[in-house]
Design an enzyme around this catalytic site. Sequence first.
Site, PDB file in Angstrom:
ATOM      1  N   ASP A 189       0.852  -1.178   0.000  1.00 58.94           N
ATOM      2  CA  ASP A 189       0.000   0.000   0.000  1.00 58.94           C
ATOM      3  C   ASP A 189       0.894   1.237   0.000  1.00 58.94           C
ATOM      4  OD1 ASP A 189      -3.043   0.775   0.765  1.00 58.94           O
ATOM      5  OD2 ASP A 189      -1.636   2.148   1.742  1.00 58.94           O
TER       6      ASP A 189
ATOM      7  N   ASN B 183      -2.687  12.816  -2.914  1.00 57.47           N
ATOM      8  CA  ASN B 183      -3.804  13.120  -3.811  1.00 57.47           C
ATOM      9  C   ASN B 183      -4.472  14.449  -3.470  1.00 57.47           C
ATOM     10  OD1 ASN B 183      -4.556  11.630  -6.043  1.00 57.47           O
ATOM     11  ND2 ASN B 183      -5.422   9.972  -4.834  1.00 57.47           N
TER      12      ASN B 183
ATOM     13  N   HIS C 181      -5.559  14.874  -8.378  1.00 55.34           N
ATOM     14  CA  HIS C 181      -5.768  13.497  -8.829  1.00 55.34           C
ATOM     15  C   HIS C 181      -4.950  13.160 -10.072  1.00 55.34           C
ATOM     16  CE1 HIS C 181      -8.726  12.116  -5.946  1.00 55.34           C
ATOM     17  NE2 HIS C 181      -9.157  13.382  -5.917  1.00 55.34           N
TER      18      HIS C 181
ATOM     19  N   ASP D 282      -2.709   9.916 -10.211  1.00 52.67           N
ATOM     20  CA  ASP D 282      -2.735   8.883 -11.256  1.00 52.67           C
ATOM     21  C   ASP D 282      -1.344   8.639 -11.819  1.00 52.67           C
ATOM     22  OD1 ASP D 282      -5.411   8.639 -10.905  1.00 52.67           O
ATOM     23  OD2 ASP D 282      -6.011   9.592 -12.796  1.00 52.67           O
TER      24      ASP D 282
ATOM     25  N   GLU E  70      -4.814   2.393  -4.059  1.00 51.83           N
ATOM     26  CA  GLU E  70      -3.354   2.523  -4.009  1.00 51.83           C
ATOM     27  C   GLU E  70      -2.713   1.244  -3.472  1.00 51.83           C
ATOM     28  OE1 GLU E  70      -5.497   4.281  -2.104  1.00 51.83           O
ATOM     29  OE2 GLU E  70      -4.610   4.806  -0.163  1.00 51.83           O
TER      30      GLU E  70
END
Length: 305
Positions: free
Chosen positions: A176, A184, A189, A193, A220
Amino acid sequence: MKANEKESTILIVDDEPTNVQALAKLLKNDYRIQVANNGEKALAIARGSKQPDLILLDIQMEGMDGYEVCRQLKEVPLTNTIPVIFVTGQNTVSDEEKGFKLGAVDYISKPFYPTIVRARVGTHMSLKLKTDLLEQIAMLDGLTGIPNRRYFDERFQKEGRRALRDKLPFSVIMMDIDHFKGFNDNYGHGAGDNCLQKVARALANTLLRPADIIARYGGEEFVALLPNTNSEGAGKMAEDLRSAVESLAVINEYSSAARVVTLSLGVATLDTDGDETMLSELLKQADDALYKAKEGGRNRFVFAK
Ligand SMILES: [Mg+2]
């Protein structure tokens, strides 16, 4: 994955050499050709490492006939997606019916009319390639291009059972990204990404063996599947994965673990004396270990107890 039809392969099965030659001549400029002069050879090729994309199958053959070959092909997942076109001299309606019931996609009758053979083969070949492509897309994560959870779950079941059967160790690593929410929320975002794509690529490039898999498990979260890997090997891999992501040096000022994007990892291994129950709990164990890695300060891996 084949880029075009020219790279796809047709297996011609016929006990008459002149028929094989006639069909091969018609198709060899557009496809790769494999040939078999009896049913057993046809099945061996279809189950082998170079599987054909389509099979032209003579019905009347010495020994195993075309119907039986088709029945055996359609019976197992390994070969049941290969389209079969029957090639026959005696084409009564009941013969055709029998062929379609066995799973054939089409019929070609002798003597061959070149235009018809090419058209029928072309139609079914392009359908086959589209189906293969859709199948592959359905197994990939749209954002990162690595395998998705659906693919992972399938492989996990398959490799896990194989490990139990062959008494081989089997490991998984749950991962993770640390403080990804902060990343984020603060960088947006788009940057998020972008970060996921970089991390996915770094993880995928760290794997060494073709049987190892990295998949995107959730937002994630990533997961590695490592067949025939004991806990020592899995620990080394976990450290390599951790280090690969840290080395990307993607700045994250909103992390308590480091100044850059990092991973926490949980490692779980099914030992050679493992059983069905242990296998079903393996992912949960890896997840618990991941949680401990988070508690222990992140940017680290922890072994499941
Ligand atoms: Mg024949």
